[in-house]
Design a protein around this motif. Structure first.
Motif, PDB file in Angstrom:
ATOM      1  N   HIS A   3       1.103  -0.863   0.093  1.00  0.00           N
ATOM      2  CA  HIS A   3       0.232  -0.135  -0.042  1.00  0.00           C
ATOM      3  C   HIS A   3       1.015   1.001   0.077  1.00  0.00           C
ATOM      4  O   HIS A   3       2.065   1.478   0.658  1.00  0.00           O
ATOM      5  N   VAL A   5       0.712   4.408   0.855  1.00  0.00           N
ATOM      6  CA  VAL A   5       0.327   5.427   1.989  1.00  0.00           C
ATOM      7  C   VAL A   5       0.519   6.874   1.958  1.00  0.00           C
ATOM      8  O   VAL A   5       1.908   7.036   1.735  1.00  0.00           O
ATOM      9  N   GLN A   6      -0.053   8.602   1.514  1.00  0.00           N
ATOM     10  CA  GLN A   6       0.290   9.991   1.524  1.00  0.00           C
ATOM     11  C   GLN A   6       0.106  10.728   2.264  1.00  0.00           C
ATOM     12  O   GLN A   6      -1.373  10.204   2.783  1.00  0.00           O
ATOM     13  N   SER A   7       1.092  11.488   2.741  1.00  0.00           N
ATOM     14  CA  SER A   7       0.123  12.553   3.547  1.00  0.00           C
ATOM     15  C   SER A   7       0.533  13.790   3.077  1.00  0.00           C
ATOM     16  O   SER A   7       1.349  13.712   2.184  1.00  0.00           O
ATOM     17  N   CYS A  22       5.170  10.990   1.523  1.00  0.00           N
ATOM     18  CA  CYS A  22       4.653   8.905   0.862  1.00  0.00           C
ATOM     19  C   CYS A  22       5.530   8.151   1.398  1.00  0.00           C
ATOM     20  O   CYS A  22       6.637   7.941   1.600  1.00  0.00           O
ATOM     21  N   SER A  25       3.737   0.562   2.663  1.00  0.00           N
ATOM     22  CA  SER A  25       3.259   0.363   4.105  1.00  0.00           C
ATOM     23  C   SER A  25       4.597  -1.155   3.201  1.00  0.00           C
ATOM     24  O   SER A  25       4.192  -2.092   2.578  1.00  0.00           O
ATOM     25  N   THR A  78      10.398   7.509   4.501  1.00  0.00           N
ATOM     26  CA  THR A  78       9.321   8.481   3.087  1.00  0.00           C
ATOM     27  C   THR A  78       9.771   9.344   1.842  1.00  0.00           C
ATOM     28  O   THR A  78      11.006   9.749   1.810  1.00  0.00           O
ATOM     29  N   TYR A  95      -0.917  12.422  -6.296  1.00  0.00           N
ATOM     30  CA  TYR A  95      -1.344  11.452  -6.460  1.00  0.00           C
ATOM     31  C   TYR A  95       0.306  10.782  -6.516  1.00  0.00           C
ATOM     32  O   TYR A  95       1.551  11.032  -7.381  1.00  0.00           O
ATOM     33  N   TYR A 113       1.776   1.139  -8.138  1.00  0.00           N
ATOM     34  CA  TYR A 113       1.461   0.983  -6.396  1.00  0.00           C
ATOM     35  C   TYR A 113       1.383   2.305  -7.236  1.00  0.00           C
ATOM     36  O   TYR A 113       2.221   3.129  -6.718  1.00  0.00           O
ATOM     37  N   GLY A 115      -1.191   5.420  -4.775  1.00  0.00           N
ATOM     38  CA  GLY A 115      -1.657   6.284  -3.479  1.00  0.00           C
ATOM     39  C   GLY A 115      -2.992   6.874  -3.750  1.00  0.00           C
ATOM     40  O   GLY A 115      -3.304   6.556  -4.558  1.00  0.00           O
ATOM     41  N   GLN A 116      -3.826   7.049  -2.001  1.00  0.00           N
ATOM     42  CA  GLN A 116      -5.109   7.360  -2.597  1.00  0.00           C
ATOM     43  C   GLN A 116      -4.946   9.042  -3.631  1.00  0.00           C
ATOM     44  O   GLN A 116      -5.965   9.268  -2.958  1.00  0.00           O
ATOM     45  N   THR A 118      -3.753  13.175  -2.976  1.00  0.00           N
ATOM     46  CA  THR A 118      -3.858  14.221  -1.613  1.00  0.00           C
ATOM     47  C   THR A 118      -4.571  15.335  -2.597  1.00  0.00           C
ATOM     48  O   THR A 118      -4.252  15.839  -3.730  1.00  0.00           O
TER      49      THR A 118
END
Length: 124
Positions: A3, A5-7, A22, A25, A78, A95, A113, A115-116, A118
């Motif tokens: 996965h 995962v972004q922030s 980013c 996981s 990251t 993304y 893959y 990310g969701q 942002t």
């Protein structure tokens, strides 16, 4: 299961800066080359740039060169997109994506893959 995962992201005034991060996981972020894309409302997805898995090569799209940088924080594991001197035209969903290619390039298909996404909003 991998996965991405972004922030980060959010609202900023024109001329301001934002950082997006980013993580991958279950794997060290250095296991993949990492790319960034963005999609503005009503527009097609646009390539921003990438950082190779080795961390020694980055590429930024010409229109963003000098304002955007991609780097890796080894301590936090990251990959970061640092954006400066933002304008309303930079408003988009950003993304992060992971690729098994050594040099993934600008094609979305090269990335395995995603990310969701942002939201980045730049106000004038």
């Amino acid at each position: 299961q991998v996965h991405v995962v972004q922030s980060g992201g959010g609202l900023v005034q024109a001329g301001g800066s934002l950082n997006l991060s980013c993580v991958v996981s279950g794997r060290p972020v250095g296991s993949y080359s990492m790319g960034w894309f963005r999609q503005a409302p009503g527009k097609e997805r646009e390539f921003v740039g990438f950082l190779t898995a080795t961390g020694d090569t980055t590429f930024i799209t010409d229109s963003m060169k000098g304002r955007f940088t991609i780097d890796r924080d080894s301590a936090k594991d990251t990959v970061n997109l640092q954006m400066t001197n933002l304008s309303p035209e930079d408003t988009a969903i950003y993304y992060c994506a992971a690729s098994s290619y050594v040099v993934p390039g600008a094609r979305s298909q090269a990335y395995d893959y995603w990310g969701q996404g942002t939201q980045v909003t730049v106000s004038s």
